[in-house]
Design a protein around this motif. Structure first.
Motif, PDB file in Angstrom:
ATOM      1  N   TRP A  29       0.780  -1.236   0.000  1.00  0.00           N
ATOM      2  CA  TRP A  29       0.000   0.000   0.000  1.00  0.00           C
ATOM      3  C   TRP A  29       0.812   1.287   0.000  1.00  0.00           C
ATOM      4  O   TRP A  29       0.250   2.363  -0.169  1.00  0.00           O
ATOM      5  CB  TRP A  29      -0.991  -0.005   1.160  1.00  0.00           C
ATOM      6  CG  TRP A  29      -2.174  -0.857   0.858  1.00  0.00           C
ATOM      7  CD1 TRP A  29      -2.489  -2.069   1.398  1.00  0.00           C
ATOM      8  CD2 TRP A  29      -3.196  -0.592  -0.107  1.00  0.00           C
ATOM      9  NE1 TRP A  29      -3.634  -2.572   0.843  1.00  0.00           N
ATOM     10  CE2 TRP A  29      -4.090  -1.684  -0.089  1.00  0.00           C
ATOM     11  CE3 TRP A  29      -3.445   0.459  -0.984  1.00  0.00           C
ATOM     12  CZ2 TRP A  29      -5.216  -1.739  -0.909  1.00  0.00           C
ATOM     13  CZ3 TRP A  29      -4.561   0.395  -1.806  1.00  0.00           C
ATOM     14  CH2 TRP A  29      -5.432  -0.688  -1.756  1.00  0.00           C
ATOM     15  N   THR A  34       0.854   6.939  -3.794  1.00  0.00           N
ATOM     16  CA  THR A  34       1.072   7.591  -2.500  1.00  0.00           C
ATOM     17  C   THR A  34       2.131   8.667  -2.613  1.00  0.00           C
ATOM     18  O   THR A  34       1.991   9.772  -2.078  1.00  0.00           O
ATOM     19  CB  THR A  34       1.522   6.558  -1.442  1.00  0.00           C
ATOM     20  OG1 THR A  34       0.600   5.470  -1.422  1.00  0.00           O
ATOM     21  CG2 THR A  34       1.594   7.181  -0.067  1.00  0.00           C
ATOM     22  N   TYR A  53      -6.034  13.312   3.324  1.00  0.00           N
ATOM     23  CA  TYR A  53      -5.674  12.199   2.435  1.00  0.00           C
ATOM     24  C   TYR A  53      -5.009  11.086   3.238  1.00  0.00           C
ATOM     25  O   TYR A  53      -5.318   9.895   3.061  1.00  0.00           O
ATOM     26  CB  TYR A  53      -4.741  12.735   1.352  1.00  0.00           C
ATOM     27  CG  TYR A  53      -4.240  11.704   0.365  1.00  0.00           C
ATOM     28  CD1 TYR A  53      -4.965  11.418  -0.790  1.00  0.00           C
ATOM     29  CD2 TYR A  53      -3.029  11.039   0.557  1.00  0.00           C
ATOM     30  CE1 TYR A  53      -4.505  10.486  -1.712  1.00  0.00           C
ATOM     31  CE2 TYR A  53      -2.561  10.113  -0.342  1.00  0.00           C
ATOM     32  CZ  TYR A  53      -3.296   9.836  -1.483  1.00  0.00           C
ATOM     33  OH  TYR A  53      -2.838   8.914  -2.384  1.00  0.00           O
ATOM     34  N   SER A  54      -4.105  11.467   4.141  1.00  0.00           N
ATOM     35  CA  SER A  54      -3.396  10.480   4.962  1.00  0.00           C
ATOM     36  C   SER A  54      -4.348   9.730   5.876  1.00  0.00           C
ATOM     37  O   SER A  54      -4.319   8.492   5.947  1.00  0.00           O
ATOM     38  CB  SER A  54      -2.323  11.179   5.808  1.00  0.00           C
ATOM     39  OG  SER A  54      -1.400  11.863   4.996  1.00  0.00           O
ATOM     40  N   GLY A  57      -7.006   7.431   3.977  1.00  0.00           N
ATOM     41  CA  GLY A  57      -6.389   6.199   3.499  1.00  0.00           C
ATOM     42  C   GLY A  57      -6.169   5.214   4.629  1.00  0.00           C
ATOM     43  O   GLY A  57      -6.439   4.015   4.500  1.00  0.00           O
ATOM     44  N   SER A  60      -9.557   3.706   5.854  1.00  0.00           N
ATOM     45  CA  SER A  60     -10.106   2.672   4.965  1.00  0.00           C
ATOM     46  C   SER A  60      -9.453   1.318   5.235  1.00  0.00           C
ATOM     47  O   SER A  60     -10.129   0.284   5.222  1.00  0.00           O
ATOM     48  CB  SER A  60      -9.909   3.078   3.499  1.00  0.00           C
ATOM     49  OG  SER A  60      -8.527   3.123   3.165  1.00  0.00           O
ATOM     50  N   PHE A 212     -11.029   5.205  -1.406  1.00  0.00           N
ATOM     51  CA  PHE A 212     -10.096   4.296  -0.735  1.00  0.00           C
ATOM     52  C   PHE A 212     -10.792   3.024  -0.258  1.00  0.00           C
ATOM     53  O   PHE A 212     -10.252   1.925  -0.391  1.00  0.00           O
ATOM     54  CB  PHE A 212      -9.441   5.001   0.457  1.00  0.00           C
ATOM     55  CG  PHE A 212      -8.275   5.874   0.094  1.00  0.00           C
ATOM     56  CD1 PHE A 212      -7.297   5.426  -0.778  1.00  0.00           C
ATOM     57  CD2 PHE A 212      -8.151   7.142   0.623  1.00  0.00           C
ATOM     58  CE1 PHE A 212      -6.216   6.222  -1.115  1.00  0.00           C
ATOM     59  CE2 PHE A 212      -7.075   7.954   0.297  1.00  0.00           C
ATOM     60  CZ  PHE A 212      -6.107   7.501  -0.575  1.00  0.00           C
TER      61      PHE A 212
END
Length: 437
Positions: A29, A34, A53-54, A57, A60, A212
């Motif tokens: 991942w 990324t 965003y961090s 992700g 999820s 995600f």
């Protein structure tokens, strides 16, 4: 590995504990997307977008851990996502879902290849085609031929390089420059990065969670790792993976802020080249380059291995039962063909990784409800359940010209969810009527 043991190619010889399970998942991942989406997210949506965003992700992956425990309990003898779909769907539904999975597989491989091609172009003074030929040849040997055991042998090295880079390089810069000068430079030259009331960033963050979640639900390599990890440690492994993964985009954002403070920029992706130029230390430059290509090669190798396993076990083997030698032969040919296609496409095209991710976001959003229905169902499902993802995705693309791309993703999710919910209600009512009669 003996050629007679093709099952070891898919799932390996031993079950993974928490620590190595986290390493295996991280090597899947922490991807080119990324790395290259971090600057685009930071510039487009500011610091709040990068942080969101961090965390989305990571969330999820953590949420999927709860499902992974249920999946492992119900399907303890399976190896791939295709095995579960075959058990839960009608033949037409199964082949439809397998088609969707292969589409998203090739999309994922393309995104990683584009990331590698972009970095080769920015960092190395060699033709992109030559660099990609060497890079994809390495991925073919590791993921296409080597199997899961070979991936696991390199996973520890990959993760070590990743964390060495994202810890050592920012600390080196902040010791040299100081935190306050960096903050003041960002505030002076790029104040929009610090704006926290950006409504578009809020929509982006929640849409990113939707994309995600759908991506993880449909990821072939992640499903394979569910069945490799010890049953009682599955949820903890995914939880820790999500927590650790969140630090990677945050560290990359801090690296980019070091480059941005006190200056402007011409191109988003040139920031990585400027970062290499700014590092100056030969050791740290080598570390950064190794980090980038280690992350991308591990992601491509894992995806190539999972897609090849799915194709051989859940597609070809259903048309005609294959011997172990035939499985190995078709594995070599299939993985090699995929790498050659990636070589030519990635050398010719260079789209934005973030746009690539959200362009297919309609499919990922539309697949969430059907996949949840499949996981929690107790019987075979009608064709309308998997097909609802197609209806939802197409509806999102239809609405895309008259609405924003991010809102179109929510339309895809809403329509497929409505169809699945209607199917569930109809099934419950029909069963109640039959019981009364």
């Amino acid at each position: 590995m003996k050629k007679s043991d093709f099952q070891l190619y898919i799932s390996g010889a031993a079950k993974l504990g928490v620590s190595f399970g986290v390493v295996s998942l991280l090597s899947r991942w922490v991807t080119g997307n990324t790395i290259l989406s971090s600057p685009e997210t930071l510039i487009t949506y500011g610091l709040i977008g990068g942080i969101g965003y961090s965390f989305m992700g990571a969330l999820s992956i953590i949420l999927f851990g709860f499902l992974a425990k249920i999946i492992r309990k119900q399907f303890s003898e399976q190896q791939t996502i295709g095995d579960i779909l075959r058990e839960k769907l009608s033949p037409s539904g199964y082949w439809f879902m397998l088609t969707i999975i292969f589409i998203t597989s090739f999309h994922s491989l393309f995104v990683q290849a584009v990331g590698a091609a972009t970095l080769i172009h920015l960092i190395f003074p060699i033709p992109t085609f030559v660099g990609m030929m060497v890079f994809l040849g390495f991925c073919y040997i590791i993921g296409g031929i080597g199997g899961i055991d070979r991936l696991h042998q390199l996973a520890g090295i990959n993760v070590t390089l990743i964390f060495a880079a994202v810890i050592v390089i920012p600390v080196y810069f902040f010791i040299q420059e100081g935190i306050y000068p960096v903050f003041d430079g960002i505030k002076l030259y790029h104040p929009y990065l610090l704006y926290i009331k950006n409504q578009e960033a809020i929509l982006f963050i929640f849409t990113a969670l939707l994309v995600f979640v759908g991506q993880v639900l449909l990821d072939r390599a992640t499903w394979q790792r569910i069945f490799m990890i010890q049953k009682e440690k599955v949820r903890m492994t995914f939880t820790l993976t999500g927590v650790v993964w969140a630090t990677i985009p945050l560290a990359l954002s801090s690296l980019l802020m070091i480059v941005l403070f006190g200056r402007g920029f011409d191109n988003i992706y040139s920031l990585f080249f400027e970062l290499v130029d700014k590092i100056q230390s030969t050791v740290l430059i080598i570390l950064f380059v190794l980090f980038c290509f280690s992350a991308i090669s591990s992601a491509i190798s894992a995806e190539l291995h999972a897609t090849t396993s799915l194709f051989i076990k859940n597609a070809m083997d259903l048309f005609r039962p294959l011997s172990n030698n035939e499985k190995w032969k078709y594995t070599y040919w299939f993985a090699g063909t995929v790498c050659v296609i990636l070589l030519f496409i990635s050398s010719l095209l260079a789209p934005s990784p973030l746009k690539l991710l959200f362009f297919i976001g309609n499919i990922y959003a539309a697949i969430i409800s059907p996949m949840l229905y499949i996981i929690f169902s107790k019987c075979k499902l009608p064709f309308i359940v998997p097909f609802s993802s197609f209806i939802g995705a197409v509806s999102g693309y239809v609405f895309m010209p008259i609405t924003e791309d991010l809102k179109a993703i929510w339309i895809s999710f809403a329509i497929s969810s409505f169809i699945c919910l209607s199917t569930l209600v109809f099934h419950i009512i029909s069963k109640h009527i039959r019981n009364k009669l």
